[in-house]
Design a protein around this motif. Structure first.
Motif, PDB file in Angstrom:
ATOM      1  N   ASP A 138      -5.188   4.905  -6.593  1.00 29.91           N
ATOM      2  CA  ASP A 138      -4.244   6.030  -6.595  1.00 29.91           C
ATOM      3  C   ASP A 138      -3.547   6.093  -5.240  1.00 29.91           C
ATOM      4  N   ARG A 139      -2.695   5.112  -5.003  1.00 31.04           N
ATOM      5  CA  ARG A 139      -1.970   5.022  -3.742  1.00 31.04           C
ATOM      6  C   ARG A 139      -0.461   4.907  -4.012  1.00 31.04           C
ATOM      7  N   ASP A 140       0.304   4.949  -2.944  1.00 32.71           N
ATOM      8  CA  ASP A 140       1.759   4.898  -3.040  1.00 32.71           C
ATOM      9  C   ASP A 140       2.200   3.447  -3.291  1.00 32.71           C
ATOM     10  N   PRO A 141       2.853   3.146  -4.421  1.00 27.96           N
ATOM     11  CA  PRO A 141       3.260   1.755  -4.688  1.00 27.96           C
ATOM     12  C   PRO A 141       4.341   1.258  -3.741  1.00 27.96           C
ATOM     13  N   GLU A 142       5.222   2.152  -3.253  1.00 25.01           N
ATOM     14  CA  GLU A 142       6.261   1.727  -2.327  1.00 25.01           C
ATOM     15  C   GLU A 142       5.660   1.308  -0.991  1.00 25.01           C
ATOM     16  N   ALA A 143       4.664   2.054  -0.531  1.00 27.91           N
ATOM     17  CA  ALA A 143       3.998   1.667   0.708  1.00 27.91           C
ATOM     18  C   ALA A 143       3.205   0.382   0.524  1.00 27.91           C
ATOM     19  N   PHE A 144       2.650   0.173  -0.684  1.00 30.32           N
ATOM     20  CA  PHE A 144       1.865  -1.032  -0.924  1.00 30.32           C
ATOM     21  C   PHE A 144       2.733  -2.286  -0.875  1.00 30.32           C
ATOM     22  N   LYS A 145       4.019  -2.161  -1.231  1.00 27.19           N
ATOM     23  CA  LYS A 145       4.921  -3.300  -1.095  1.00 27.19           C
ATOM     24  C   LYS A 145       5.011  -3.752   0.358  1.00 27.19           C
ATOM     25  N   CYS A 146       5.028  -2.788   1.257  1.00 28.48           N
ATOM     26  CA  CYS A 146       5.054  -3.137   2.680  1.00 28.48           C
ATOM     27  C   CYS A 146       3.718  -3.726   3.121  1.00 28.48           C
ATOM     28  N   ILE A 147       2.613  -3.229   2.558  1.00 33.01           N
ATOM     29  CA  ILE A 147       1.290  -3.744   2.916  1.00 33.01           C
ATOM     30  C   ILE A 147       1.168  -5.219   2.542  1.00 33.01           C
ATOM     31  N   LEU A 148       1.736  -5.604   1.397  1.00 32.15           N
ATOM     32  CA  LEU A 148       1.630  -6.990   0.950  1.00 32.15           C
ATOM     33  C   LEU A 148       2.367  -7.958   1.865  1.00 32.15           C
ATOM     34  N   GLU A 149       3.336  -7.459   2.627  1.00 28.98           N
ATOM     35  CA  GLU A 149       4.059  -8.345   3.533  1.00 28.98           C
ATOM     36  C   GLU A 149       3.139  -8.968   4.566  1.00 28.98           C
ATOM     37  N   LEU A 150       2.049  -8.302   4.893  1.00 31.47           N
ATOM     38  CA  LEU A 150       1.119  -8.853   5.877  1.00 31.47           C
ATOM     39  C   LEU A 150       0.526 -10.174   5.392  1.00 31.47           C
ATOM     40  N   TYR A 151       0.155 -10.245   4.140  1.00 30.34           N
ATOM     41  CA  TYR A 151      -0.520 -11.426   3.625  1.00 30.34           C
ATOM     42  C   TYR A 151       0.434 -12.613   3.471  1.00 30.34           C
ATOM     43  N   TYR A 152       1.715 -12.345   3.288  1.00 23.77           N
ATOM     44  CA  TYR A 152       2.665 -13.426   3.079  1.00 23.77           C
ATOM     45  C   TYR A 152       3.459 -13.778   4.323  1.00 23.77           C
ATOM     46  N   TYR A 153       3.728 -12.777   5.186  1.00 19.02           N
ATOM     47  CA  TYR A 153       4.583 -13.015   6.343  1.00 19.02           C
ATOM     48  C   TYR A 153       3.883 -12.778   7.676  1.00 19.02           C
ATOM     49  N   GLY A 154       2.692 -12.216   7.655  1.00 20.85           N
ATOM     50  CA  GLY A 154       1.944 -12.024   8.888  1.00 20.85           C
ATOM     51  C   GLY A 154       2.321 -10.786   9.676  1.00 20.85           C
ATOM     52  N   GLU A 155       3.241  -9.943   9.204  1.00 20.85           N
ATOM     53  CA  GLU A 155       3.616  -8.700   9.863  1.00 20.85           C
ATOM     54  C   GLU A 155       4.105  -7.707   8.815  1.00 20.85           C
ATOM     55  N   ILE A 156       4.163  -6.451   9.216  1.00 23.03           N
ATOM     56  CA  ILE A 156       4.500  -5.372   8.290  1.00 23.03           C
ATOM     57  C   ILE A 156       5.727  -4.641   8.811  1.00 23.03           C
ATOM     58  N   HIS A 157       6.614  -4.301   7.893  1.00 28.26           N
ATOM     59  CA  HIS A 157       7.790  -3.490   8.202  1.00 28.26           C
ATOM     60  C   HIS A 157       7.765  -2.251   7.310  1.00 28.26           C
ATOM     61  N   MET A 158       7.972  -1.104   7.918  1.00 28.15           N
ATOM     62  CA  MET A 158       8.069   0.134   7.151  1.00 28.15           C
ATOM     63  C   MET A 158       9.485   0.286   6.603  1.00 28.15           C
ATOM     64  N   LYS A 159       9.579   0.549   5.331  1.00 32.53           N
ATOM     65  CA  LYS A 159      10.885   0.765   4.728  1.00 32.53           C
ATOM     66  C   LYS A 159      11.405   2.158   5.042  1.00 32.53           C
ATOM     67  N   ARG A 160      12.705   2.303   4.949  1.00 32.01           N
ATOM     68  CA  ARG A 160      13.313   3.603   5.197  1.00 32.01           C
ATOM     69  C   ARG A 160      12.895   4.592   4.115  1.00 32.01           C
ATOM     70  N   GLY A 161      12.694   5.809   4.511  1.00 34.91           N
ATOM     71  CA  GLY A 161      12.279   6.848   3.577  1.00 34.91           C
ATOM     72  C   GLY A 161      10.782   7.057   3.516  1.00 34.91           C
ATOM     73  N   ILE A 162      10.003   6.179   4.152  1.00 33.55           N
ATOM     74  CA  ILE A 162       8.545   6.330   4.174  1.00 33.55           C
ATOM     75  C   ILE A 162       8.149   7.026   5.464  1.00 33.55           C
ATOM     76  N   CYS A 163       7.375   8.086   5.346  1.00 35.21           N
ATOM     77  CA  CYS A 163       6.923   8.814   6.536  1.00 35.21           C
ATOM     78  C   CYS A 163       6.012   7.909   7.361  1.00 35.21           C
ATOM     79  N   PRO A 164       6.249   7.746   8.657  1.00 32.20           N
ATOM     80  CA  PRO A 164       5.401   6.873   9.466  1.00 32.20           C
ATOM     81  C   PRO A 164       3.936   7.292   9.477  1.00 32.20           C
ATOM     82  N   MET A 165       3.669   8.621   9.537  1.00 31.27           N
ATOM     83  CA  MET A 165       2.286   9.068   9.586  1.00 31.27           C
ATOM     84  C   MET A 165       1.582   8.824   8.255  1.00 31.27           C
TER      85      MET A 165
END
Length: 493
Positions: free
Chosen positions: A79-106
């Motif tokens: 039960d997590r945010d799917p939009e944030a999880f898209k950013c989480i998956l970037e770590l496994y494929y690209y080695g770094e994470i970028h926060m998308k616009r519209g996502i609260c940093p905290m």
């Protein structure tokens, strides 16, 4: 929901060589297929741990790593945010994470903590946004703490400390009471009156002659000036007495301004009555005139009562880089065009450019498009140089102006948002305190009357507020949990 299948490979000796696990994840209703070799690139994360446990763990062990588990279908649900999880998956494929616009940093940081990912994998641009958000939250927390300190009273304080705190609020916090607001308005009026008297006192028609025939200020204006200084002195002394840290009070910038606005009056009195016995009258008069000029410092006292002037100060501090570029452009242009003007005007017999340092003044008034006309070129080449200099001056001034204005707008908007957020945070805390008190009364646990009375007035104002507060959700629940709850409801539908 997670579906996984295993494929085993054997080498030429028939022994087991490797194992690859294919899993499908359902994050808030969005299903994705992942691979174990990809997730095991970061074995300390939650996904990698789940992949490693999926082959030889019980249902209870797997349920501890997810929100729901179906043993029959071998499905896992988060039960997590799917939009944030898209950013989480970037770590496994690209080695770094970028926060998308519209996502609260905290909220995104909470997602990273849940998936077991450290903040060091964030890109630098995202880290800067995170640091900015943390600084804003820290400022809001500081404002909330200040408001709470004003509302609450420490029972361990002595009577003298309570009087000191009351006097400090009376002199420094106009929003604390009606009397404090009246004092702030009166102080503001005295500052304006003193500034007007200082200007009007220099009009020759309103001046009078003393015994030596010199023009001095009118006695009425001097009386008004004396009354203003008495008010400033009493105000400064009361604020000094009520301050908890005397040393910090004395060396504070605004308090130094207050002291410089008061000090010349008393120094003038001392020099007028005692200085004539120790030095010549002419020297005394020169010192008195020099000290009277320092009265202009009292105009800066307006910054204490004007949030707009304070915002302007903060904006200029944040625009030091742009102001430095502006000064650098102007300095280079002034040196270049003054040297060219001096060289080109040497052929004219009546030249006004007698030296390069003297030409600096001409270059300054030309590049800033002031053009007093006291110094001007007389040759054709000199006039062409002047035309190019003021065109370059317009460009040099116009380029850094937009960033400076933008910084002012950002600082002004930020301060307004922080003040509003702090006030609404207090209102939410008041509502929660009132609800908890009602629940305790219904359960037979009576809350203390002092704690509930502190929030009564704030709770009433909060119930009438229709402004959305992003920091805290309903009944104190964080906004990201409300968002996840709504996702869960949508997915179930």
């Amino acid at each position: 929901m997670w579906e996984f299948s295993r494929t085993r490979y054997a080498d030429c000796n028939g022994s087991e060589a490797s194992e690859e696990t294919e899993i499908a994840v359902n994050i808030g209703g969005v299903k994705r297929i992942l691979y174990g070799d990809v997730l095991n690139r970061y074995p300390e994360t939650r996904l990698a741990e789940l992949v490693n446990r999926s082959t030889n763990s019980t249902q209870e062990d797997l349920s501890a790593l997810c929100d729901d588990y179906d043993e029959l279908k071998q499905e896992f649900y988060f039960d997590r945010d799917p939009e944030a999880f898209k950013c989480i998956l970037e770590l496994y494929y690209y080695g770094e994470i970028h926060m998308k616009r519209g996502i609260c940093p905290m909220c995104f940081m909470r997602e990273m903590d849940y998936w077991g990912i450290d903040t060091e994998y964030l890109d630098e641009c995202c880290i800067s946004n995170l640091n900015e958000m943390e600084s804003e939250l820290a400022e809001i927390a500081e404002k909330v703490k200040t408001i709470l300190d004003d509302l609450e009273e420490d029972a361990t304080m002595t009577r003298g400390q309570r009087c000191q705190a009351f006097l400090w609020k009376l002199m420094e916090k106009p929003e604390s009471s009606l009397a404090a607001r009246v004092i702030a308005v009166v102080s503001f009026a005295f500052i304006l009156l003193s500034s007007v008297v200082m200007c009007v006192g220099t009009i020759p028609e309103l001046q009078v002659q003393d015994a030596e025939g010199n023009l001095v200020e009118h006695p009425t204006l001097e009386s008004i000036e004396t009354a203003c200084i008495i008010w400033f002195t009493v105000e400064y002394m009361l604020r000094f007495v009520s301050s908890s840290n005397k040393l910090h009070f004395v060396f504070s910038f605004m308090n130094l301004i207050d002291f410089l606005a008061i000090m010349p009056f008393y120094v003038v009195l001392i020099l007028t009555h005692l200085g004539t016995a120790m030095m010549e009258l002419a020297n005394v008069q020169q010192a008195v005139q020099a000290l009277r000029i320092m009265r202009i410092a009292r105009i800066f006292k307006l910054a204490r009562h004007s949030s707009g002037l304070q915002t302007l100060t903060f904006a200029l501090k944040s625009s030091l880089k742009e102001l430095g570029l502006l000064l650098m452009y102007m300095s280079v242009g002034i040196f270049l065009f003054s040297a060219l003007g001096y060289t080109m005007e040497q052929s004219h017999p009546d030249t006004m450019f007698t030296s390069i340092p003297q030409s600096f003044w001409w270059a300054i008034i030309t590049m800033t498009t002031v053009g007093y006309g006291d110094i001007y070129p007389k040759t054709t080449l000199g006039r062409c140089n002047a035309a190019v200099s003021f065109l370059c001056g317009v460009i040099a001034i116009a380029l850094p102006i937009h960033p400076i204005i933008n910084n002012f707008v950002i600082v002004y908007s930020k301060q307004r948002v922080l003040e509003t957020a702090a006030k609404h945070e207090i209102e939410l805390m008041a509502l929660r305190a009132k609800e908890e008190a009602q629940e305790c009364q219904e359960a037979g646990k009576m809350a203390s009357a002092g704690n509930s009375s502190v929030w009564d007035s704030a709770a009433v104002s909060a119930s009438q507020s229709d402004t959305y507060i992003p920091l805290l959700g309903e009944k104190g629940q964080p906004a990201h949990k409300r968002k996840n709850k709504s996702i869960n409801m949508n997915s179930s539908l």
